[in-house]
Design a protein around this motif. Structure first.
Motif, PDB file in Angstrom:
ATOM      1  N   LEU A   1       2.865  -4.076  -5.160  1.00  0.00           N
ATOM      2  CA  LEU A   1       1.416  -4.045  -5.351  1.00  0.00           C
ATOM      3  C   LEU A   1       0.770  -3.067  -4.384  1.00  0.00           C
ATOM      4  O   LEU A   1       1.324  -2.754  -3.313  1.00  0.00           O
ATOM      5  CB  LEU A   1       0.829  -5.439  -5.157  1.00  0.00           C
ATOM      6  N   ASP A   2      -0.420  -2.620  -4.735  1.00  0.00           N
ATOM      7  CA  ASP A   2      -1.118  -1.621  -3.930  1.00  0.00           C
ATOM      8  C   ASP A   2      -2.116  -2.217  -2.955  1.00  0.00           C
ATOM      9  O   ASP A   2      -2.647  -1.499  -2.104  1.00  0.00           O
ATOM     10  CB  ASP A   2      -1.843  -0.647  -4.857  1.00  0.00           C
ATOM     11  N   GLY A   3      -2.383  -3.510  -3.085  1.00  0.00           N
ATOM     12  CA  GLY A   3      -3.327  -4.116  -2.161  1.00  0.00           C
ATOM     13  C   GLY A   3      -3.611  -5.553  -2.504  1.00  0.00           C
ATOM     14  O   GLY A   3      -3.197  -6.069  -3.556  1.00  0.00           O
ATOM     15  N   LEU A   4      -4.316  -6.214  -1.609  1.00  0.00           N
ATOM     16  CA  LEU A   4      -4.674  -7.616  -1.761  1.00  0.00           C
ATOM     17  C   LEU A   4      -6.167  -7.789  -1.508  1.00  0.00           C
ATOM     18  O   LEU A   4      -6.736  -7.113  -0.646  1.00  0.00           O
ATOM     19  CB  LEU A   4      -3.896  -8.489  -0.774  1.00  0.00           C
ATOM     20  N   ARG A   5      -6.758  -8.709  -2.226  1.00  0.00           N
ATOM     21  CA  ARG A   5      -8.124  -9.139  -1.944  1.00  0.00           C
ATOM     22  C   ARG A   5      -8.042 -10.570  -1.446  1.00  0.00           C
ATOM     23  O   ARG A   5      -7.562 -11.450  -2.144  1.00  0.00           O
ATOM     24  CB  ARG A   5      -8.981  -9.031  -3.205  1.00  0.00           C
ATOM     25  N   LEU A   6      -8.465 -10.834  -0.209  1.00  0.00           N
ATOM     26  CA  LEU A   6      -8.385 -12.156   0.405  1.00  0.00           C
ATOM     27  C   LEU A   6      -9.657 -12.928   0.095  1.00  0.00           C
ATOM     28  O   LEU A   6     -10.758 -12.528   0.481  1.00  0.00           O
ATOM     29  CB  LEU A   6      -8.194 -12.042   1.917  1.00  0.00           C
TER      30      LEU A   6
END
Length: 612
Positions: A263-268
């Motif tokens: 994956l390219d990123g996470l949203r917390l």
């Protein structure tokens, strides 16, 4: 190419063909494992509450669960692995051994995209397509790339109870929910997105577990703490005794999704509900670890939802790169837009009732509207930190998202709440502003399907959720009447979930096609005109022209300015002078892109580039 994130817990396939099982159960007197319905095998205690077993019988595809006996009188309780990579029988069932190296990745040349290029499209897997699966989303990637989206953001996929859920009630944080497909299905979606030039971001929930399917309280009560409390009860233990193990659980979760699923990123989600008095706190440590482990390989993007408007998490290094988090969802901008478009003042919108256009101008040019000012909605407590020093790309702006639609009693979209002219103008202002834009699925064709809150609990829990949902809106004027509250959709009814599914068949109807063309046109302009200049933006300012109108200007290096005149109201505005610069785009119908003169017409937004 093989990808695997090795973890100190869960089921790990070893190079010699064996499988190591490891569980932290400090409150257990004995832990056994049941593999493929065979007789229980005791795990060996290896210190500090850990139990371990290396199996020659287990293999990829084996089903297993733990059997717990503890000193609190629980004897023989069977539980899934809290670090399960896959739980095909739902949250109460057997976990499945997954060999991540069995998937052959073919996107080794993908190194991500710069954050400045991000145009995010938020998706709920279950309602985005009729099928509601990872595989079905894969079939829509051509459409999304042609629209001008550069990143898809998946609402949480961690295993939740039942057949439908927003995703924020997940209890097995490493296991993609089987209702959406297998782990390999999700990997194929990510790989295909990369082939289309699309980043894939995942929404993760680190502030609580869902109310059904979490067994950690029975054998690892140290995972929670009574020192802090959240809306869901005892907080996750990030700063007390044994918190090192808890912190590692979540840090490994972040690394697992980013590494094993590429994956390219996470949203917390809702990090204001993560309570941690230690230094560095868990948010800082998690971000630092992700960047040190993976940041040199490719572009990794970390995003916060944070009602506290804590600007220091968004700090930049000298080279402009994020120290911790790339951006925060900017609820302030949404709320100001919403008040201007709908005149609603209930709930948290009350904080924007006083000069909403000024709040919006501050968001567009400085980031947060609340940078330390008292919030009446929050009992006059100060909210936020100064943010004007941060670049526009440190903020993700939106007109709609899952929360702002679904937190409404009936889940209405803006297409049902605002006039087309006002929404057209707001869209033009929103998509061409320098901050990172986020779209909610279907927004781009003016979808009218609601997105109400839904879940699939049963029994007493379902009754409590339904009653609680309706009680929540009793303080709103239109729902004072019990009969009105009874009309609020039952979150646990299958029909509530079904009505949220997008209707793709309407896209070719003239009104919907017009909306789609607007979004595609603006996103094309964004990539051509704005994105190449974003890294040069140094400062910005705005002026209020009228109660629904503003002027804003972003300084681009020393040589150019990006300027907007925006009127979101129904009354034309007299300007002191005609705008200067070259007109890039105006939303005036039949204007043939003619510059405005000294009058800014109703519901008009005009963008100018002034160079030299």
């Amino acid at each position: 190419m093989k990808r695997q994130h090795c973890m100190p817990f869960g089921a790990e396939c070893l190079p010699d063909g064996k499988v190591r099982f490891r569980l932290w159960a400090p409150a257990a007197q004995q832990v056994s494992i049941i593999i493929d319905e065979r007789a229980p095998i005791p795990l060996q205690p290896v210190g500090e509450g850990w139990y371990e077993h290396v199996s020659v019988q287990a293999h990829a595809g084996s089903r297993y669960r733990y059997q717990i006996s503890n000193r609190f009188g629980v004897d023989g309780l069977c539980v899934p692995d809290p670090a399960s990579r896959y739980n095909p029988g739902d949250v109460h069932g057997f976990s499945e051994v997954i060999d991540p190296t069995a998937f052959a990745w073919q996107d080794e040349n993908w190194h991500g995209r710069p954050w400045e290029e991000a145009v995010i499209y938020e998706i709920h897997i279950g309602t985005f397509t009729p099928e509601g699966t990872f595989a079905a989303i894969e079939q829509k990637l051509d459409y999304l790339a042609e629209l001008g989206v550069t990143a898809i953001e998946l609402m949480p996929v961690a295993d939740f109870p039942g057949r439908c859920n927003w995703g924020y009630d997940g209890t097995l944080l490493f296991a993609p929910d089987s209702i959406y497909g297998t782990p390999d299905d999700l990997k194929r979606l990510v790989q295909s997105a990369h082939r289309h030039g699309l980043m894939v971001l995942l929404d993760v929930v680190y502030n609580h577990f869902g109310p059904e399917g979490n067994y950690l309280h029975t054998y690892a009560p140290h995972f929670f703490t009574e020192r802090h409390h959240t809306p869901w009860g005892a907080a996750i233990n990030f700063d007390g005794d044994d918190s090192r193990i808890v912190r590692d659980f979540y840090i490994h979760n972040a690394l697992y999704w980013l590494e094993e699923y590429h994956l390219d990123g996470l949203r917390l989600d809702a990090v204001h509900a993560i309570l941690d008095d230690s230094q560095p706190d868990i948010l800082e440590e998690l971000a630092q670890t992700v960047r040190s482990v993976l940041g040199a390989e490719r572009a990794i993007h970390l995003i916060l939802e944070n009602d506290h408007n804590t600007a220091h998490y968004l700090a930049r290094a000298q080279n402009g790169q994020a120290d911790y988090y790339d951006a925060q969802w900017n609820d302030d901008a949404h709320h100001a837009f919403h008040v201007l478009l709908t005149s609603e003042r209930d709930g948290y919108y009350a904080d924007y009732n006083n000069e909403p256009i000024r709040h919006l101008g501050r968001c567009l040019t400085e980031g947060f509207a609340y940078q330390g000012e008292a919030s009446a909605y929050r009992q006059d407590t100060p909210r936020g930190e100064p943010s004007a020093h941060l670049p526009p790309v440190a903020f993700v702006n939106f007109l709609q998202n899952h929360d702002q639609i679904g937190n409404r009693a009936l889940g209405e979209r803006l297409t049902l709440l605002a006039s087309d002219d006002a929404l057209h103008a707001a869209t033009t202002l929103f998509l061409l502003s320098p901050s990172i834009p986020l779209l909610f699925m279907g927004e781009e064709w003016g979808a009218r399907e609601p997105f109400p809150f839904f879940c699939n609990f049963s029994g007493e829990l379902a009754e409590a959720v339904t009653a609680g949902r309706r009680k929540e809106f009793a303080r709103f004027g239109r729902f004072h009447d019990p009969a009105a509250r009874a009309a609020i959709p039952d979150p646990c009814a299958v029909s509530t979930f079904e009505q949220a599914k997008l209707n793709w068949q309407v896209m070719n109807q003239p009104a919907h096609a017009e909306w789609h063309m607007l979004y595609q046109t603006l996103l094309t302009l964004r990539q051509r005109i704005i994105v190449p200049r974003l890294h040069k933006i140094r400062r910005a300012h705005f002026e209020v022209l009228a109660s629904y109108a503003l002027y804003a200007c972003w300084q681009i290096g020393e040589e150019a300015q990006w300027i907007v005149f925006a009127n979101l109201g129904a009354t034309p505005i007299n300007l002191s002078a005609a705008p200067q610069g070259s007109l890039v785009y105006s939303n005036q119908k039949n204007s043939q892109q003619q510059p405005i003169s000294e009058i800014l017409p109703a519901f008009t937004v005009a963008w100018y580039l002034k160079e030299g």
